[in-house]
Design a protein around this motif. Structure first.
Motif, mmCIF file in Angstrom:
data_model
loop_
_atom_site.group_PDB
_atom_site.id
_atom_site.type_symbol
_atom_site.label_atom_id
_atom_site.label_comp_id
_atom_site.label_asym_id
_atom_site.label_seq_id
_atom_site.Cartn_x
_atom_site.Cartn_y
_atom_site.Cartn_z
ATOM 1 N N ASN A 17 0.854 -1.200 0.000
ATOM 2 C CA ASN A 17 0.000 0.000 0.000
ATOM 3 C C ASN A 17 0.880 1.237 0.000
ATOM 4 O O ASN A 17 2.022 1.188 0.470
ATOM 5 C CB ASN A 17 -0.867 0.021 1.272
ATOM 6 N N PHE A 18 0.351 2.355 -0.467
ATOM 7 C CA PHE A 18 1.107 3.611 -0.404
ATOM 8 C C PHE A 18 1.453 3.906 1.059
ATOM 9 O O PHE A 18 0.604 3.770 1.944
ATOM 10 C CB PHE A 18 0.264 4.772 -0.949
ATOM 11 N N SER A 19 2.677 4.339 1.306
ATOM 12 C CA SER A 19 3.072 4.679 2.678
ATOM 13 C C SER A 19 2.462 6.021 3.061
ATOM 14 O O SER A 19 1.937 6.750 2.211
ATOM 15 C CB SER A 19 4.592 4.774 2.766
ATOM 16 N N GLY A 20 2.577 6.366 4.333
ATOM 17 C CA GLY A 20 2.153 7.692 4.773
ATOM 18 C C GLY A 20 3.139 8.748 4.278
ATOM 19 O O GLY A 20 4.106 8.442 3.564
ATOM 20 N N GLY A 38 0.044 2.153 -7.403
ATOM 21 C CA GLY A 38 -0.316 2.543 -8.772
ATOM 22 C C GLY A 38 -0.456 1.341 -9.699
ATOM 23 O O GLY A 38 0.324 0.393 -9.637
ATOM 24 N N GLY A 39 -1.461 1.396 -10.577
ATOM 25 C CA GLY A 39 -1.738 0.262 -11.444
ATOM 26 C C GLY A 39 -0.912 0.265 -12.726
ATOM 27 O O GLY A 39 -0.313 -0.726 -13.087
ATOM 28 N N TYR A 40 -0.881 1.408 -13.394
ATOM 29 C CA TYR A 40 -0.272 1.480 -14.731
ATOM 30 C C TYR A 40 -0.696 0.282 -15.568
ATOM 31 O O TYR A 40 0.122 -0.337 -16.252
ATOM 32 C CB TYR A 40 1.262 1.573 -14.651
ATOM 33 N N GLY A 41 -1.972 -0.044 -15.500
ATOM 34 C CA GLY A 41 -2.492 -1.188 -16.243
ATOM 35 C C GLY A 41 -2.811 -0.753 -17.666
ATOM 36 O O GLY A 41 -3.636 0.113 -17.902
ATOM 37 N N ASP A 42 -2.122 -1.345 -18.611
ATOM 38 C CA ASP A 42 -2.225 -0.928 -20.001
ATOM 39 C C ASP A 42 -2.831 -2.089 -20.768
ATOM 40 O O ASP A 42 -2.298 -3.191 -20.751
ATOM 41 C CB ASP A 42 -0.798 -0.610 -20.494
ATOM 42 N N ASN A 43 -3.935 -1.857 -21.424
ATOM 43 C CA ASN A 43 -4.615 -2.972 -22.092
ATOM 44 C C ASN A 43 -4.349 -3.059 -23.586
ATOM 45 O O ASN A 43 -4.907 -3.902 -24.260
ATOM 46 C CB ASN A 43 -6.122 -2.883 -21.842
#
Ligand code: 9MR
Length: 549
Positions: A236-239, A316-321
Motif C-alpha cells: 500500500n502507499f506509505s504515509g 499505482g496500477g499502470y495497467g495498459d490494455n
C-alpha cells in the motif's frame, strides 16, 4: 502601481528569450492597451492587445499581448492603467540553463537507496531509503525457480513520483526520454554540470543520472524466461514520511506483456545510445541487447498478458490494455539496434500515427527513434511515410495552438495535463530538428511559457521557479522534510477534472478543466509530480537551453 492585480496578466514568470517571440495574456472583456515598463517605472513599449477570445476549457476570455519588440535584456513589468501590474517580466538572452539543470536534478533528489548529501542536495539533504536489497517475489510473480517469498536484490532506480514505488511501464518512457534528449543535444550536455555525485567523471551528467535508474530497471527481468515484472512496490502507499522512515516490505509483482515490451524497447535503445560510451561502461550495451532479445522472445510467446492488480496490492496500477503500441515501439528499437529483418513486419503491422506519448501510449517513441536513424530505411519502412506523417501530426498541434486563446496545443485535460504540454514541446523541438523551421521552435516556447505561469491558474508549475510557484506538491519528501520550499525542479501534474474530490469536502476545485487545480499536498490528481512528467519537461527545457546557447 497599487493594488497588485497580477492575476489579470499571465506571463512566463521565469524568463523570456531576448531574441525570440514574447507573449503574455490578459484576462479582459475588451482589447486593452498594455504598457511594458522598466524597473524604475519608465515606459519602454506600449502594446495593443488582440481581441479577447473565450476558451471553453477555462471559462474565461483572454487577449494576447505581444511584446517581442523589446529585445533588451532586463527586468520589466506589464501594466494596464495604474492599477494592474504583472509579476516581474525577465528578458534574458538564454533564460533556460538553470531551470533546465534543475529539471534533471529533480531526478537526483528522487533517487532510492542513496543518501542525498548536502554538497549535492543543499537544504534538501536527507538519509537514503528503500535500498531494495531485500525484495520478495509476490505470489503473482512466483515460478518454480523463484517461488513466493524468494528474496531478490534490485537496488537503485528513481522513485516513480510522490510515492516510493518503482514501476517498469512508467520508468521505461521516462528513461527513454532522458536518453533521447542526450542523443539529440550532445553538445549541450557535454558542458552541463548537474552537481550530482558523479559530476566530473568521463560521462555526461545527464547520462550518469539516467544510469542510476537504468541499473535498477535492467534487474526487473526474470532471468529464467526473459519476462519482466510489472513493478517493485509496497503493498500500500506509505504515509507522508521520509524515505528512511519507511519499513514496509517490498515486492516484485506479476510479469506482463506491456512491461516486457517496454523493457525490450528501452534495453534495445540503450544498447545503441550507450555504445559510444563503451570504454567507460564496459559490457553494459551488450548486456542491454542480450536482455532486450530475451524480453522480446517472452513477449512474442506471451503477446497478451495484461497486468491485473493482485487483491492485496493497492499502489499505482499502470495497467495498459493495448499492446500494439509497445509491439511497434519495441520492434522499431530492436530493428534499429540489430538490423535484423525479422522485426520489420512487426513495425509495418503496428505502425500508425500514435500521437502524443504517454505511459499507456508509447508508440511515437518508436517513430522518434526511426526518424533519428542515420541509415536509409528499407523500402517496407520507407513506404510508411513515417516522417511525413509525424510532421503532419505536429502541424496539427500547431494549428490547435493558433486557434487556442491560451496559445497552447492542449485541447483536453488529462491527469498529468502539464506533461502533455511538455511532450508537445518535445515533439515540436524534434520537428524543428527535422525541418529547421522556426515555427516549431516558437511553438515549443509557448509550451514552456504555459508551464511557467502563462496559464489559466496563474501558477508556475515548476517548483523553485517563478513568482507565484507551486509550493505544496504531492511529494512525500517535500511534505515531510520540514523545509518550506519543496524539492526544486519538479513539474506539478497540473489541472484536470478526473478526480474532483481528492482533498475531500473542504477543498472545492474549479469545474473548468484548465482551472481545476489546487496547490495542496492532498491533491494527488492535480499536484503530484512524476518521473514521466519531469522527463519531457527536461527535454523541453534542455532543448531550449541548447537552442539559445
Ligand atoms: O499518471 C497516472 C495517470 O495517468 C493515471 O490516470 C493515474 C491513476 O491510475 O495514475 C497516475 O500514475 C500514478 C501512479 O499510479 C502511482 N505513482 C504516481 C503516479 C502519478 O500520479
Amino acid at each position: 502601481l497599487q493594488p497588485l492585480k497580477t492575476e489579470y496578466i499571465l506571463i512566463n514568470q521565469h524568463g523570456y528569450v531576448s531574441q525570440a517571440p514574447k507573449t503574455a495574456l490578459v484576462r479582459t472583456e475588451a482589447p486593452v492597451t498594455v504598457t511594458l515598463v522598466d524597473s524604475i517605472g519608465k515606459t519602454v513599449l506600449s502594446i495593443q492587445s488582440t481581441d479577447p477570445a473565450y476558451w471553453s476549457q477555462s471559462g474565461d476570455k483572454v487577449a494576447v499581448v505581444d511584446f517581442s519588440a523589446q529585445t533588451q535584456p532586463g527586468r520589466y513589468y506589464l501594466t494596464i492603467g495604474d492599477s494592474v501590474v504583472s509579476h516581474p517580466v525577465n528578458i534574458i538572452d538564454n533564460p533556460y540553463p538553470t531551470i533546465a539543470q534543475a529539471s534533471i536534478r529533480a531526478f537526483y533528489y528522487n533517487r532510492t537507496f542513496v543518501a542525498i548529501d548536502s554538497t549535492h542536495g543543499g537544504q534538501w539533504a536527507r538519509p537514503g531509503g528503500h535500498p531494495d536489497t531485500l525484495v520478495y517475489v509476490h505470489e503473482s510473480a512466483a515460478t518454480r525457480i523463484r517461488p513466493t517469498g524468494t528474496i531478490l536484490s534490485m537496488p537503485y532506480g528513481w522513485y516513480d513520483a510522490g510515492d516510493y514505488n518503482k514501476y517498469v511501464v512508467n520508468s521505461g518512457i521516462s528513461t527513454y526520454t532522458m536518453l533521447k534528449v542526450l542523443e539529440d543535444y550532445p553538445e549541450h550536455f557535454a558542458s552541463q554540470n548537474l552537481n550530482i555525485p558523479e559530476s566530473g567523471n568521463a560521462l555526461p551528467d545527464v547520462l550518469d543520472e539516467t544510469l542510476f535508474n537504468l541499473r535498477w530497471f535492467i534487474q526487473m527481468q526474470d532471468p529464467e524466461d526473459g519476462g519482466v515484472y510489472h513493478k517493485l512496490t509496497e503493498k500500500n502507499f506509505s504515509g507522508f514520511i521520509m524515505p528512511h522512515e519507511c519499513n514496509a516490505d517490498r515486492f516484485v509483482v506479476m510479469k506482463g506483456t506491456a512491461a516486457t515490451l517496454n523493457y525490450a524497447a528501452l534495453m534495445a535503445m540503450s544498447a545503441r545510445v550507450l555504445a559510444p560510451f563503451k570504454d567507460q561502461l564496459p559490457g553494459l550495451a551488450d548486456s542491454c541487447l542480450t536482455r532486450a532479445q530475451a524480453a522480446w522472445q517472452w513477449a512474442v510467446k506471451n503477446p497478451a498478458v495484461l497486468y491485473e492488480q493482485p487483491k492485496d496490492i493497492t499502489t499505482g496500477g499502470y495497467g495498459d490494455n493495448r499492446m500494439d503500441d509497445e509491439f511497434y515501439w519495441a520492434a522499431c528499437e530492436m530493428w534499429l539496434t540489430t538490423g535484423n529483418e525479422q522485426f520489420i513486419p512487426y513495425i509495418t503491422k503496428n505502425y500508425k500515427n500514435w500521437g502524443v506519448p504517454t505511459w499507456g501510449n508509447s508508440g511515437t517513441l518508436g517513430t522518434l527513434s526511426l526518424m533519428k536513424s542515420s541509415n536509409p530505411l528499407p523500402e517496407a519502412l520507407e513506404q510508411l511515410n513515417v516522417k511525413g506523417n509525424y510532421l503532419q501530426m505536429v502541424d496539427s498541434l500547431l494549428a490547435n495552438e493558433q486557434n487556442a486563446p491560451y496559445r497552447i496545443s492542449l485541447t483536453h485535460f488529462e491527469w498529468g495535463s502539464n506533461s502533455d504540454v511538455a511532450n508537445h514541446g518535445m515533439l515540436k523541438l524534434i520537428a524543428y530538428q527535422l525541418t529547421n523551421d522556426a515555427k516549431y521552435l516558437h511553438s515549443a516556447i509557448n509550451d514552456a511559457d504555459y508551464l511557467l505561469g502563462r496559464n489559466a491558474t496563474g501558477f508556475s508549475f515548476v517548483t523553485g521557479f517563478g513568482s507565484k510557484r507551486v509550493m505544496n506538491i504531492h511529494h512525500r519528501p517535500s511534505a515531510a522534510d520540514g523545509i518550506e520550499e519543496p524539492v526544486p525542479g519538479f513539474l506539478s501534474g497540473g489541472p484536470n477534472t478526473v478526480v474532483l474530490n481528492d482533498c475531500g469536502e473542504g477543498v472545492v476545485r474549479d469545474t473548468f478543466p484548465a482551472k481545476s487545480f489546487v496547490d495542496e499536498t492532498c491533491s494527488y490528481s492535480t499536484n503530484e509530480i512524476a518521473i514521466n512528467w519531469n522527463a519531457p519537461l527536461a527535454y523541453l527545457l534542455n532543448g531550449l537551453a541548447a537552442q539559445y546557447r
